[in-house]
Design a protein around this motif. Sequence first.
Motif, PDB file in Angstrom:
ATOM      1  N   HIS A 184       0.844  -1.192   0.000  1.00 58.13           N
ATOM      2  CA  HIS A 184       0.000   0.000   0.000  1.00 58.13           C
ATOM      3  C   HIS A 184       0.881   1.245   0.000  1.00 58.13           C
ATOM      4  CE1 HIS A 184      -3.185   2.819   0.956  1.00 58.13           C
ATOM      5  NE2 HIS A 184      -4.064   1.852   0.807  1.00 58.13           N
ATOM      6  N   PRO A 185       0.629   2.194  -0.892  1.00 54.02           N
ATOM      7  CA  PRO A 185       1.534   3.343  -1.031  1.00 54.02           C
ATOM      8  C   PRO A 185       1.392   4.411   0.032  1.00 54.02           C
ATOM      9  CG  PRO A 185      -0.287   3.556  -2.570  1.00 54.02           C
ATOM     10  CD  PRO A 185      -0.441   2.206  -1.924  1.00 54.02           C
ATOM     11  N   SER A 186       0.270   4.442   0.747  1.00 46.70           N
ATOM     12  CA  SER A 186       0.057   5.595   1.630  1.00 46.70           C
ATOM     13  C   SER A 186      -0.626   5.281   2.955  1.00 46.70           C
ATOM     14  CB  SER A 186      -0.786   6.651   0.896  1.00 46.70           C
ATOM     15  OG  SER A 186      -2.048   6.103   0.509  1.00 46.70           O
ATOM     16  N   ALA A 187      -0.918   4.034   3.252  1.00 45.98           N
ATOM     17  CA  ALA A 187      -1.645   3.695   4.492  1.00 45.98           C
ATOM     18  C   ALA A 187      -0.859   4.139   5.717  1.00 45.98           C
ATOM     19  CB  ALA A 187      -1.901   2.195   4.548  1.00 45.98           C
ATOM     20  N   GLU A 188      -1.580   4.613   6.721  1.00 41.09           N
ATOM     21  CA  GLU A 188      -0.972   5.046   7.973  1.00 41.09           C
ATOM     22  C   GLU A 188      -1.560   4.232   9.122  1.00 41.09           C
ATOM     23  OE1 GLU A 188      -1.434   9.222   8.496  1.00 41.09           O
ATOM     24  OE2 GLU A 188      -0.700   9.720   6.496  1.00 41.09           O
ATOM     25  N   ILE A 189      -0.719   3.921  10.101  1.00 41.90           N
ATOM     26  CA  ILE A 189      -1.131   3.105  11.240  1.00 41.90           C
ATOM     27  C   ILE A 189      -0.883   3.871  12.529  1.00 41.90           C
ATOM     28  CG2 ILE A 189      -0.728   0.959  12.528  1.00 41.90           C
ATOM     29  CD1 ILE A 189       0.168  -0.325   9.905  1.00 41.90           C
ATOM     30  N   CYS A 190      -1.909   3.952  13.356  1.00 48.06           N
ATOM     31  CA  CYS A 190      -1.793   4.540  14.693  1.00 48.06           C
ATOM     32  C   CYS A 190      -1.773   3.420  15.724  1.00 48.06           C
ATOM     33  CB  CYS A 190      -2.962   5.489  14.971  1.00 48.06           C
ATOM     34  SG  CYS A 190      -3.055   6.923  13.880  1.00 48.06           S
ATOM     35  N   LEU A 191      -0.733   3.374  16.545  1.00 47.92           N
ATOM     36  CA  LEU A 191      -0.650   2.392  17.625  1.00 47.92           C
ATOM     37  C   LEU A 191      -1.258   2.996  18.877  1.00 47.92           C
ATOM     38  CD1 LEU A 191       3.058   1.188  17.162  1.00 47.92           C
ATOM     39  CD2 LEU A 191       0.994   0.362  16.010  1.00 47.92           C
ATOM     40  N   TYR A 192      -2.182   2.265  19.489  1.00 44.93           N
ATOM     41  CA  TYR A 192      -2.869   2.824  20.654  1.00 44.93           C
ATOM     42  C   TYR A 192      -3.155   1.745  21.678  1.00 44.93           C
ATOM     43  CZ  TYR A 192      -6.360   5.145  23.570  1.00 44.93           C
ATOM     44  OH  TYR A 192      -7.046   5.661  24.636  1.00 44.93           O
ATOM     45  N   HIS A 193      -2.924   2.076  22.933  1.00 46.59           N
ATOM     46  CA  HIS A 193      -3.265   1.164  24.029  1.00 46.59           C
ATOM     47  C   HIS A 193      -4.249   1.841  24.962  1.00 46.59           C
ATOM     48  CE1 HIS A 193      -2.910  -1.947  27.087  1.00 46.59           C
ATOM     49  NE2 HIS A 193      -2.871  -0.966  27.980  1.00 46.59           N
ATOM     50  N   SER A 194      -5.379   1.162  25.168  1.00 49.48           N
ATOM     51  CA  SER A 194      -6.381   1.632  26.124  1.00 49.48           C
ATOM     52  C   SER A 194      -6.537   0.556  27.193  1.00 49.48           C
ATOM     53  CB  SER A 194      -7.719   1.881  25.426  1.00 49.48           C
ATOM     54  OG  SER A 194      -8.689   2.338  26.352  1.00 49.48           O
ATOM     55  N   ASN A 195      -6.354   0.939  28.430  1.00 51.64           N
ATOM     56  CA  ASN A 195      -6.429  -0.024  29.521  1.00 51.64           C
ATOM     57  C   ASN A 195      -7.640   0.255  30.394  1.00 51.64           C
ATOM     58  OD1 ASN A 195      -5.618  -2.253  30.896  1.00 51.64           O
ATOM     59  ND2 ASN A 195      -3.650  -1.433  31.558  1.00 51.64           N
ATOM     60  N   SER A 196      -8.282  -0.786  30.857  1.00 52.51           N
ATOM     61  CA  SER A 196      -9.463  -0.639  31.693  1.00 52.51           C
ATOM     62  C   SER A 196      -9.083  -0.235  33.113  1.00 52.51           C
ATOM     63  CB  SER A 196     -10.246  -1.961  31.725  1.00 52.51           C
ATOM     64  OG  SER A 196     -11.331  -1.871  32.615  1.00 52.51           O
ATOM     65  N   VAL A 197      -9.862   0.683  33.662  1.00 50.24           N
ATOM     66  CA  VAL A 197      -9.645   1.076  35.057  1.00 50.24           C
ATOM     67  C   VAL A 197      -9.851  -0.124  35.964  1.00 50.24           C
ATOM     68  CG1 VAL A 197     -10.517   2.513  36.935  1.00 50.24           C
ATOM     69  CG2 VAL A 197     -10.305   3.462  34.627  1.00 50.24           C
ATOM     70  N   PHE A 198     -10.793  -0.977  35.579  1.00 48.23           N
ATOM     71  CA  PHE A 198     -11.073  -2.167  36.370  1.00 48.23           C
ATOM     72  C   PHE A 198     -10.573  -3.407  35.628  1.00 48.23           C
ATOM     73  CE2 PHE A 198     -14.529   0.870  37.199  1.00 48.23           C
ATOM     74  CZ  PHE A 198     -14.289   1.105  38.551  1.00 48.23           C
ATOM     75  N   GLY A 199     -10.025  -4.346  36.329  1.00 52.84           N
ATOM     76  CA  GLY A 199      -9.627  -5.617  35.738  1.00 52.84           C
ATOM     77  C   GLY A 199      -8.447  -5.499  34.792  1.00 52.84           C
ATOM     78  N   LYS A 200      -7.417  -4.763  35.184  1.00 51.82           N
ATOM     79  CA  LYS A 200      -6.232  -4.623  34.347  1.00 51.82           C
ATOM     80  C   LYS A 200      -5.631  -5.983  34.050  1.00 51.82           C
ATOM     81  CE  LYS A 200      -1.711  -2.379  34.141  1.00 51.82           C
ATOM     82  NZ  LYS A 200      -0.753  -1.491  34.844  1.00 51.82           N
TER      83      LYS A 200
END
Length: 307
Positions: A184-200
């Motif tokens: 793919h010539p132009s695709a962009e990827i954002c890496l993201y981590h979302s953690n739960s306040v409960f039950g980590k």
Amino acid sequence: MERTILVAIDGSVYSSNSLDYLARLFAADRGLSIHLLSVVSAGAAGKEWMLEVDPLRAQAPGADKRTALARRHLKEAEERLIRSGFAQERIQTRVKTAASVSGAIREEAERGNYDSLLVGRRGLGAVGNMFFGSTSSDLIERCHRVPLWIVDGSVGASRFLLAVHSHPASLMAADHLAFMLKDHPSAEICLYHSNSVFGKQPAARAEEFHPQWGKAWCDQYLDLDNFLFYAHAQLLVDNGFARHRITQLPAQMHLDVSSDLLKQAKQYSCGTIVIGRRRRDLAKGQLKGISEKTLKQAENIAVWLAG
């Protein structure tokens, strides 16, 4: 290496949305093949179970008409892809008659040489109740051998949000993403981590990554205390994805991780969320819940489940 996507077609606006999604991402990719599949129920309405008990039972009246209609939908789908820029020789079509629509799709996906299965959600075509209710949920629940792409509504944004976490399934999702986007010539990827306040959820042990990536690679790149941000980026780069098209977003903590993933995707103009999921025998707890909740809340966005 050639990549092949299986696309389930039912003649609905939702399967058309899935074709448009493919065209936006891959119309210019000459290393990608598309297999269009339409499944026709072999039994009369409400009596498909009879074919499970007696496979030799004759098809119900009207099956020929449904088959002809399915072929017409496939032809229309093929023409739609060609108009969008796909070469005709990169497209194959097939009608399959079966007692269970979801079972036939899953069987084709898992027995064929496919890199992903794409379905448009909530579609109700004239062929039958293909992606309404139980069929889509059955595929999400049971189809684990092939990455599953679910397209909800009309997806316009081309960026990808890769939900990272400290487990092998997440790195497997990154590997799948890099493989599918390698040309793919132009695709962009954002890496993201979302953690739960409960039950980590605790991080996996380093040894759990060794069978797939080897001890030497893991010793050099695994950053388990940092949600594997660095390891995910390195794996994408190792697979040929340009580093300058990878962005690390700040990790956050929220009450509802799935809602947060969708919020971040919208904020950063990501049309696709990629989530790693464990094998079915290990798919328990928070990770399974996040993918299911994200799909339930998804609107005008695609969700890839891989791992």
